[in-house]
Design a protein around this motif. Structure first.
Motif, PDB file in Angstrom:
ATOM      1  N   LYS A  31       0.838  -1.210   0.000  1.00  0.00           N
ATOM      2  CA  LYS A  31       0.000   0.000   0.000  1.00  0.00           C
ATOM      3  C   LYS A  31       0.869   1.254   0.000  1.00  0.00           C
ATOM      4  CE  LYS A  31      -3.920   2.242   2.266  1.00  0.00           C
ATOM      5  NZ  LYS A  31      -3.343   3.585   2.118  1.00  0.00           N
ATOM      6  N   LEU A  34       1.744   1.927  -3.474  1.00  0.00           N
ATOM      7  CA  LEU A  34       0.593   2.464  -4.203  1.00  0.00           C
ATOM      8  C   LEU A  34       0.345   3.927  -3.854  1.00  0.00           C
ATOM      9  CD1 LEU A  34      -1.927  -0.528  -3.969  1.00  0.00           C
ATOM     10  CD2 LEU A  34      -0.713   0.263  -6.002  1.00  0.00           C
ATOM     11  N   GLY A 213       1.839  -1.917 -13.878  1.00  0.00           N
ATOM     12  CA  GLY A 213       1.751  -0.675 -13.121  1.00  0.00           C
ATOM     13  C   GLY A 213       3.046   0.092 -13.258  1.00  0.00           C
TER      14      GLY A 213
END
Length: 410
Positions: A31, A34, A213
């Motif tokens: 996370k 991200l 990504g």
């Protein structure tokens, strides 16, 4: 003799320690990435924490700075690390580096271990393995890249593709044909190449169906297409002796296949946990999804697949601990585990409905990535072909296929 499925207490303790590290450090760090935190800083922090807890290079002997785990304990560790894409990286046990570390450790000279292996073990450098070519996919003996001796050097020419992690590597291990007149499996040799090198030119990272990504190529290094032109390699960088490239390649691929399978178990377990968490909260038409028989059957199928997968890997690890031949079981496991993770993740997506199809969970991204598992380390068809031949051989020699079907497990 009794069949003993008891895992040693020490191995259980290591597994629990790694499990806690993955869930308390690695998954939360996903996370953080991200949210935009720098990858190098996040990974460096994870690695510092891992090393402070004695979690580093699980399969490497202690005298080389690793944990010194045998095949069984390492299998248990890898089946935890795969729950996070940062797990293996945090402990410096990521592919393709891990298998190449083992190859250099087993076959390398003292000079090669000092110059190339130590930086890899310390996490200071990364390595890629350049064997696959367009002209030689499943049949590595069809490769066209050549290496010609020139005094104290070798000169390599050819092309490679799907050299995983080449874009982030500091070292390349390259296989090339050194003697076209030798027996088929003795024509090839392996060379260690320091990167960057003008003779080893990365043309591109090959686009694939996998969802990508911003950190995809940094984390995994992509799958590079490489042009090798007049690449000069010192003779002292010849790894394992002339003509041993193919056999060494099989040695490293054997571990790589198992590592993929171990990580697949971990990913499938996380996918199933996510699916159960969702169906125990999601209501449709006035009832929880978890209360519907069809959903329960889907979960049962996933649980069954994971049970079989774990037993399969633990049996192979047991045989490896005893120094027994695992080639037949390894081939079966490679096919089963690649398909198992695909089925479990697919089921988890289905149970999440539209949410699973979105990129709001990691499931869709995993789905597009794991499709490659049925291709890498030899496609399913090659391993099924070999397994089928072993089944026929067992019947001809014993009058039954049982020895090739687990009837003689040890």
């Amino acid at each position: 003799m009794a069949v003993d499925f008891e895992i040693p207490e020490e191995a259980k303790a290591i597994r629990q320690k790694v499990r806690e590290f993955v869930h308390s450090e690695c998954i939360p760090a996903e996370k953080r990435l991200l949210d935009g935190e720098p990858y190098k800083e996040v990974l460096a922090e994870l690695r510092q924490k891992a090393r402070s807890q004695g979690l580093w290079c699980p399969f490497i002997p202690k005298e080389w700075g690793g944990m010194g785990l045998g095949p069984l304990a390492n299998a248990l560790v890898q089946m935890e690390l795969g729950e996070s894409y940062l797990g293996a990286l945090a402990l410096n046990t990521q592919g393709p580096d891990d298998a190449t570390m083992l190859t250099i450790l087993t076959y390398g000279t003292d000079y090669q271990k000092e110059k190339f292996l130590k930086p890899l073990l310390n996490g200071e450098k990364r390595v890629c393995y350049s064997m696959t070519e367009r002209a030689a996919g499943a049949d590595a003996t069809g490769m066209k890249t050549t290496a010609v001796r020139d005094g104290d050097n070798w000169v390599l020419n050819g092309e490679k593709w799907f050299s995983s992690a080449a874009s982030v590597a500091d070292i390349a291990v390259v296989m090339a044909k050194t003697d076209p007149d030798a027996p088929r499996h003795q024509q090839f040799s392996t060379f260690i190449v320091e990167l960057p090198n003008p003779g080893y030119r990365i043309i591109r990272d090959i686009p694939t169906m996998a969802v990508e990504g911003p950190l995809t190529h940094i984390l995994g290094g992509g799958h590079a297409e490489v042009r090798i032109e007049n690449l000069v390699v010192p003779h002292e960088n010849l790894l394992g002796g002339q003509g041993n490239g193919f056999n060494m390649g099989q040695h490293r691929l054997a571990y790589g296949r198992l590592r993929h399978g171990m990580h697949n178990v971990a990913m499938a377990q996380r996918a199933l946990d996510m699916a159960v968490a969702h169906v125990t909260q999601r209501e449709t038409f006035g009832r929880l999804l978890a209360d519907r028989q069809g959903v329960q059957w889907m979960l049962a199928d996933c649980a069954s697949e994971l049970y079989i997968a774990r037993l399969m890997l633990l049996h192979i690890a047991y045989k490896a601990e005893k120094g027994l031949d695992i080639r037949h079981e390894n081939g079966i496991a490679k096919v089963f585990l690649a398909n198992m993770v695909h089925r479990v993740v697919d089921t988890a997506i289905q149970l999440h409905g539209a949410l699973g199809y979105s990129l709001d969970t990691p499931l869709a991204r995993w789905y597009t990535q794991i499709r490659s598992q049925r291709l890498v380390d030899g496609p399913d068809e090659v391993h099924r072909w070999t397994t089928g031949r072993n089944v026929i051989k067992a019947y001809r020699e014993h009058g039954t296929t049982a020895p090739a079907c687990g009837g003689d497990l040890l």
